[in-house]
Design an enzyme around this catalytic site. Structure first.
Site, short mmCIF file in Angstrom:
data_model
loop_
_atom_site.label_atom_id
_atom_site.label_comp_id
_atom_site.label_asym_id
_atom_site.label_seq_id
_atom_site.Cartn_x
_atom_site.Cartn_y
_atom_site.Cartn_z
N PHE A 101 51.47 11.21 -64.91
CA PHE A 101 51.43 11.65 -63.51
C PHE A 101 50.76 13.02 -63.43
CE2 PHE A 101 53.43 13.84 -59.91
CZ PHE A 101 53.36 12.88 -58.90
N ASN A 201 61.70 16.25 -60.93
CA ASN A 201 60.78 15.64 -59.97
C ASN A 201 60.64 14.18 -60.40
OD1 ASN A 201 58.84 14.88 -58.16
ND2 ASN A 201 57.16 15.93 -59.22
N PRO A 202 61.50 13.32 -59.87
CA PRO A 202 61.53 11.92 -60.32
C PRO A 202 60.54 11.07 -59.53
CG PRO A 202 63.22 12.27 -58.69
CD PRO A 202 62.48 13.58 -58.82
#
Ligand SMILES: C[S@@+](CC[C@H](N)C(=O)[O-])C[C@H]1O[C@@H](n2cnc3c(N)ncnc32)[C@H](O)[C@@H]1O
Length: 298
Positions: A101, A201-202
């Site tokens: 990510f 921060n999932p």
């Protein structure tokens, strides 16, 4: 008139023309920040900071072709960060690419908050660490910390380890990388009751929600989507935070703007106090914080 017949000050710089044309092309392709991306790609090809682009006139041999290829890829919505191989985050430049990510600027605000509440020499856990953006920033900006980064995905772990092995300053404490499921009650069980600050921060986008081509094509789905309501990771992470945090420790968790009501409710239901929702620079509710009060003396 051919350029060869113009005085030197009248020759239009090749770089500036190419950047203007690239910005127009990227705008037509729907890129959100076409001029910035066109400039950053040119700076990458030229090997200079974006701030020095204005004084560059010509590309080196092969540079114009390389720039054209990169602009073409960006117009096809390959993320800028994949094309240049890194993403800025606070004081860091993190290695990124397929399988991890890309850290987002709004997450920098969660780190601001964390540094403001962290006591001296804190034990900090970053769950769902990805590139390590949060963990590595805390380690860099709070050198006396012990920082543990937890990540479940094998490819993301490779990027995390690569970033963690390249400390920015020799005074930065090493970030401890743990390959584990953040939602598993056994993960870091040996730290239960000792953690000062838990950051996360999932993935939090509801399954099937529309996302930009850069996200659907390049961010791993497991980093973005989290069940029908987007809370499939947040719920168990809050449960894990209750166990990991010491009395008085803090949780800071990023969430989708549509979760500004439900996430604070989940924190309060789990026994957190001082629960607040914080907005990003665009005013959107973006992360929620709370203090673990369960064992505080009355
Ligand atoms: C939205 S990304 C955030 C990455 C990084 N914290 C950041 O802010 O840039 C979520 C990350 O959580 C990881 N992840 C998803 N579910 C997880 C789980 N159950 N346990 C550990 N990591 C998980 C994903 O692989 C991905 O790297």
């Amino acid at each position: 008139m051919p350029q060869s017949q113009l005085r030197p000050e009248e020759v239009r710089p090749e770089v500036q023309d190419a950047v203007a044309a690239a910005a127009a092309r990227l705008a037509r392709a729907g890129v959100a920040s076409p001029r910035v991306d066109a400039e950053l790609l040119a700076a990458h090809v030229l090997g200079v900071d974006r701030g020095r682009l204005a004084i560059q006139r010509r590309f080196p041999a092969g540079g114009a072709d390389r720039y054209g290829e990169l602009v073409g890829a960006r117009a096809a919505r390959v993320p800028l960060q994949h094309l240049v191989g890194s993403a800025p985050f606070r004081y860091l430049e993190l290695a990124v690419g397929p399988g991890v990510f890309i850290p987002r600027p709004e997450t920098e605000l969660l780190v601001d908050w964390a540094l403001a509440v962290a006591p001296g020499g804190p034990t900090v856990v970053d769950l769902c660490s990805g590139t390590g953006a949060i963990a590595l920033s805390v380690a860099h900006e709070r050198p006396g910390s012990r920082v543990i980064a937890v990540e479940a995905d094998a490819q993301a772990l490779e990027w995390l380890r690569r970033n963690a092995s390249g400390r920015v300053a020799s005074s930065d404490p090493p970030v401890e990388v743990v390959a584990a499921d953040a939602t598993d009650p056994q993960t870091l069980v040996e730290l239960d009751g000792t953690v000062d600050l838990l950051l996360c921060n999932p993935p939090y986008i509801p399954d099937g929600a529309p996302v930009a081509p850069e996200v659907s094509g390049y961010d791993p789905p497991g980093a973005v989507f989290a069940g029908p309501d987007g809370l499939a990771v947040i719920r168990p992470v809050i449960g894990r935070a209750v166990r990991l945090l010491r009395s008085g420790g803090w949780l800071g968790i990023e969430h989708h703007e549509s979760h500004a009501g439900v996430v604070p409710e989940l924190l309060r239901a789990a026994g957190f106090g001082q629960v607040s929702v914080h907005a990003d620079l665009a005013g959107r509710p973006r992360y929620c914080t709370g203090q673990h009060l369960a064992h505080l003396p009355p």
